[in-house]
Write a protein that holds these residues in place. Structure first.
Motif, PDB file in Angstrom:
ATOM      1  N   PRO A   1       0.732  -1.258  -0.031  1.00 49.46           N
ATOM      2  CA  PRO A   1       0.084  -0.070   0.037  1.00 49.46           C
ATOM      3  C   PRO A   1       0.893   1.119  -0.084  1.00 49.46           C
ATOM      4  CG  PRO A   1       0.135  -0.713   2.239  1.00 49.46           C
ATOM      5  CD  PRO A   1       0.921  -1.692   1.428  1.00 49.46           C
ATOM      6  N   GLN A   2       2.177   1.208   0.210  1.00 47.21           N
ATOM      7  CA  GLN A   2       3.212   2.286   0.507  1.00 47.21           C
ATOM      8  C   GLN A   2       4.551   1.854   0.251  1.00 47.21           C
ATOM      9  OE1 GLN A   2       3.884   3.533   4.591  1.00 47.21           O
ATOM     10  NE2 GLN A   2       2.979   5.702   4.085  1.00 47.21           N
ATOM     11  N   LEU A   3       5.037   2.705  -0.745  1.00 42.36           N
ATOM     12  CA  LEU A   3       6.313   2.638  -1.285  1.00 42.36           C
ATOM     13  C   LEU A   3       7.078   3.729  -0.968  1.00 42.36           C
ATOM     14  CD1 LEU A   3       8.642   1.018  -2.813  1.00 42.36           C
ATOM     15  CD2 LEU A   3       7.839   2.134  -4.977  1.00 42.36           C
ATOM     16  N   ILE A   4       8.218   3.388  -0.017  1.00 47.08           N
ATOM     17  CA  ILE A   4       8.904   4.476   0.513  1.00 47.08           C
ATOM     18  C   ILE A   4      10.525   4.274  -0.075  1.00 47.08           C
ATOM     19  CG2 ILE A   4      10.065   5.372   2.623  1.00 47.08           C
ATOM     20  CD1 ILE A   4       7.583   4.494   4.116  1.00 47.08           C
ATOM     21  N   LEU A   5      10.899   5.190  -0.783  1.00 49.48           N
ATOM     22  CA  LEU A   5      12.131   5.202  -1.467  1.00 49.48           C
ATOM     23  C   LEU A   5      12.881   6.133  -0.717  1.00 49.48           C
ATOM     24  CD1 LEU A   5      10.690   5.832  -5.000  1.00 49.48           C
ATOM     25  CD2 LEU A   5      11.531   3.611  -4.167  1.00 49.48           C
ATOM     26  N   MET A   6      14.139   5.435  -0.210  1.00 51.79           N
ATOM     27  CA  MET A   6      14.776   6.206   0.884  1.00 51.79           C
ATOM     28  C   MET A   6      16.361   6.722   0.300  1.00 51.79           C
ATOM     29  SD  MET A   6      14.191   3.623   4.175  1.00 51.79           S
ATOM     30  CE  MET A   6      14.897   4.988   5.319  1.00 51.79           C
ATOM     31  N   GLY A   7      16.287   7.305  -0.866  1.00 51.93           N
ATOM     32  CA  GLY A   7      17.583   8.063  -1.349  1.00 51.93           C
ATOM     33  C   GLY A   7      18.361   7.140  -1.958  1.00 51.93           C
ATOM     34  N   ASP A   8      19.125   7.799  -2.978  1.00 46.61           N
ATOM     35  CA  ASP A   8      20.187   7.166  -3.709  1.00 46.61           C
ATOM     36  C   ASP A   8      19.382   6.088  -4.652  1.00 46.61           C
ATOM     37  OD1 ASP A   8      21.749   9.085  -2.693  1.00 46.61           O
ATOM     38  OD2 ASP A   8      23.315   7.442  -2.058  1.00 46.61           O
ATOM     39  N   VAL A   9      18.180   6.174  -4.741  1.00 41.19           N
ATOM     40  CA  VAL A   9      17.496   5.189  -5.704  1.00 41.19           C
ATOM     41  C   VAL A   9      18.057   5.244  -7.325  1.00 41.19           C
ATOM     42  CG1 VAL A   9      15.085   4.755  -6.731  1.00 41.19           C
ATOM     43  CG2 VAL A   9      15.055   5.506  -4.239  1.00 41.19           C
ATOM     44  N   PHE A  10      18.422   6.322  -7.446  1.00 42.20           N
ATOM     45  CA  PHE A  10      19.149   6.426  -8.862  1.00 42.20           C
ATOM     46  C   PHE A  10      20.593   6.938  -8.474  1.00 42.20           C
ATOM     47  CE2 PHE A  10      14.625   7.239  -9.772  1.00 42.20           C
ATOM     48  CZ  PHE A  10      14.510   6.311 -10.962  1.00 42.20           C
ATOM     49  N   ASP A  11      21.517   6.334  -9.355  1.00 43.50           N
ATOM     50  CA  ASP A  11      22.869   6.706  -9.232  1.00 43.50           C
ATOM     51  C   ASP A  11      22.986   8.302  -9.644  1.00 43.50           C
ATOM     52  OD1 ASP A  11      25.131   5.352  -8.330  1.00 43.50           O
ATOM     53  OD2 ASP A  11      25.580   4.522 -10.101  1.00 43.50           O
TER      54      ASP A  11
ATOM     55  N   THR B   1      18.978  17.905 -17.022  1.00 39.79           N
ATOM     56  CA  THR B   1      17.872  17.106 -17.760  1.00 39.79           C
ATOM     57  C   THR B   1      18.784  16.063 -18.538  1.00 39.79           C
ATOM     58  OG1 THR B   1      18.051  18.849 -19.583  1.00 39.79           O
ATOM     59  CG2 THR B   1      16.350  18.948 -18.175  1.00 39.79           C
ATOM     60  N   ARG B   2      20.023  16.264 -18.689  1.00 38.07           N
ATOM     61  CA  ARG B   2      20.789  15.222 -19.240  1.00 38.07           C
ATOM     62  C   ARG B   2      20.945  13.798 -18.508  1.00 38.07           C
ATOM     63  NH1 ARG B   2      24.387  14.758 -23.200  1.00 38.07           N
ATOM     64  NH2 ARG B   2      25.954  13.412 -23.264  1.00 38.07           N
ATOM     65  N   THR B   3      20.533  14.143 -16.912  1.00 41.63           N
ATOM     66  CA  THR B   3      20.611  12.765 -16.353  1.00 41.63           C
ATOM     67  C   THR B   3      19.419  11.903 -16.594  1.00 41.63           C
ATOM     68  OG1 THR B   3      19.800  14.048 -14.411  1.00 41.63           O
ATOM     69  CG2 THR B   3      22.149  14.036 -14.462  1.00 41.63           C
ATOM     70  N   TYR B   4      18.475  12.771 -16.977  1.00 35.51           N
ATOM     71  CA  TYR B   4      17.161  11.982 -17.214  1.00 35.51           C
ATOM     72  C   TYR B   4      17.174  10.770 -18.211  1.00 35.51           C
ATOM     73  CZ  TYR B   4      14.874  16.269 -15.024  1.00 35.51           C
ATOM     74  OH  TYR B   4      14.376  17.240 -14.332  1.00 35.51           O
TER      75      TYR B   4
ATOM     76  N   ASN C   1      17.651   7.616 -17.015  1.00 36.05           N
ATOM     77  CA  ASN C   1      16.567   6.963 -15.904  1.00 36.05           C
ATOM     78  C   ASN C   1      15.323   7.145 -16.496  1.00 36.05           C
ATOM     79  OD1 ASN C   1      18.805   6.655 -13.748  1.00 36.05           O
ATOM     80  ND2 ASN C   1      18.767   8.999 -13.821  1.00 36.05           N
ATOM     81  N   THR C   2      15.215   7.299 -17.682  1.00 38.56           N
ATOM     82  CA  THR C   2      13.737   7.639 -18.411  1.00 38.56           C
ATOM     83  C   THR C   2      12.655   6.418 -17.839  1.00 38.56           C
ATOM     84  OG1 THR C   2      14.653   8.620 -19.998  1.00 38.56           O
ATOM     85  CG2 THR C   2      12.323   7.820 -20.389  1.00 38.56           C
ATOM     86  N   GLU C   3      13.145   5.173 -17.841  1.00 40.52           N
ATOM     87  CA  GLU C   3      12.390   4.174 -17.754  1.00 40.52           C
ATOM     88  C   GLU C   3      11.682   4.001 -16.184  1.00 40.52           C
ATOM     89  OE1 GLU C   3      11.616  -0.811 -18.135  1.00 40.52           O
ATOM     90  OE2 GLU C   3      13.674   0.363 -18.747  1.00 40.52           O
ATOM     91  N   GLY C   4      12.870   4.355 -15.350  1.00 42.77           N
ATOM     92  CA  GLY C   4      12.549   4.280 -13.901  1.00 42.77           C
ATOM     93  C   GLY C   4      11.714   5.453 -13.499  1.00 42.77           C
ATOM     94  N   ILE C   5      11.730   6.768 -14.202  1.00 43.06           N
ATOM     95  CA  ILE C   5      10.932   7.973 -13.690  1.00 43.06           C
ATOM     96  C   ILE C   5       9.665   7.582 -14.147  1.00 43.06           C
ATOM     97  CG2 ILE C   5      10.399  10.238 -14.503  1.00 43.06           C
ATOM     98  CD1 ILE C   5      13.694  10.599 -14.583  1.00 43.06           C
ATOM     99  N   GLU C   6       9.474   7.083 -15.549  1.00 37.63           N
ATOM    100  CA  GLU C   6       8.120   6.909 -15.892  1.00 37.63           C
ATOM    101  C   GLU C   6       7.278   5.631 -15.135  1.00 37.63           C
ATOM    102  OE1 GLU C   6       8.637   5.620 -20.108  1.00 37.63           O
ATOM    103  OE2 GLU C   6       8.890   7.611 -20.791  1.00 37.63           O
TER     104      GLU C   6
END
Length: 247
Positions: A40-50, A57-60, A63-68
């Motif tokens: 019911p709840q997802l907690i992302l605790m940082g450094d989820v993406f490198d 915007t170049r860093t997107y 990570n496009t798939e993860g963001i979407e």
């Protein structure tokens, strides 16, 4: 409205360091999206993406798939994102989830009559780190770096990529308990019962005089994630492994 409650069955994930060369977190998000894993709840605790820096915007493109996927999941479940030192200034990247900056952490939630504080963990790290982390989050500094990176054909982001690929996320920190105790003595955390952090990747817990401390293991190391369970004579979080074979 800011979340107030830690939900039973919530999933905590820290330090996945998701990148094109480390994609297991994307598989986990797909498992959530398909219903293979339910929470019911997802907690992302940082450094989820490198590397995910809001104004760069170049860093997107890394990570496009993860963001979407995260934005799609936000319509199905509550998502809390505690920004880390590898992923920050994300409010516009994830408009429909609860994003908490470093300054807004720890986030304190109620669970079974206890106050549970959640933080990425890179607080009270010394004056040098405070200056560094303020600079890298400065819109002016990031704007200058973005312009230089664009003019230079992306050489800054490419250099960062090479550094990230070399970094080891799975080392043991000696005397970790005493180091954490000294660090936490500099913080005002007297009104909480439990503190949960990531950042250090140690996967351990200690009882300090003021509260119980949990450092959750890094998803980047053997794909560990943690599920909140009833605390009746049991630990608050239960460790699970998304994929059984070691990385």
């Amino acid at each position: 409205m800011s979340p107030k409650t830690l939900k039973s069955g919530a999933i905590l994930i820290a330090d996945a360091h998701c990148a094109p060369w480390r994609t297991h977190f994307l598989e986990f998000l797909h498992a959530l999206d398909s219903g293979e894993i339910v929470t019911p709840q997802l907690i992302l605790m940082g450094d989820v993406f490198d590397m995910l820096y809001g104004p760069i915007t170049r860093t997107y493109r890394y990570n496009t798939e993860g963001i979407e996927l995260i934005n799609r999941l936000s319509s199905k479940l509550e998502i809390i994102y505690l920004e880390g030192n590898h992923d920050f200034l994300l409010e516009k990247v994830f408009p429909n989830i609860h994003v908490f900056t470093r300054q807004q952490q720890p986030l304190v939630l109620e669970y079974e009559g206890k106050k549970v504080a959640l933080s990425h963990g890179d607080s009270a790290m010394g004056m040098g780190y405070e200056i560094y982390t303020a600079l890298i989050r400065s819109p002016l500094v990031l704007g200058i770096l973005r312009a230089i990176d664009t003019i230079g054909g992306g050489f800054i982001v490419s250099w960062l990529e090479r550094q990230m690929k070399r970094k080891s996320h799975c080392r043991t920190i000696e005397h970790f308990e005493s180091l954490i105790e000294k660090r936490l003595n500099r913080l005002s955390l007297d009104s909480i019962d439990i503190l949960i952090e990531g950042h250090f990747h140690q996967n351990c817990a200690f009882d300090f005089p003021r509260f119980h401390y949990i450092n959750v293991g890094a998803f980047a190391c053997n794909e560990r994630y943690f599920t909140v369970q009833s605390m009746q004579n049991k630990p608050l979080v239960y460790e699970a492994v998304f994929r059984k074979e070691p990385l």
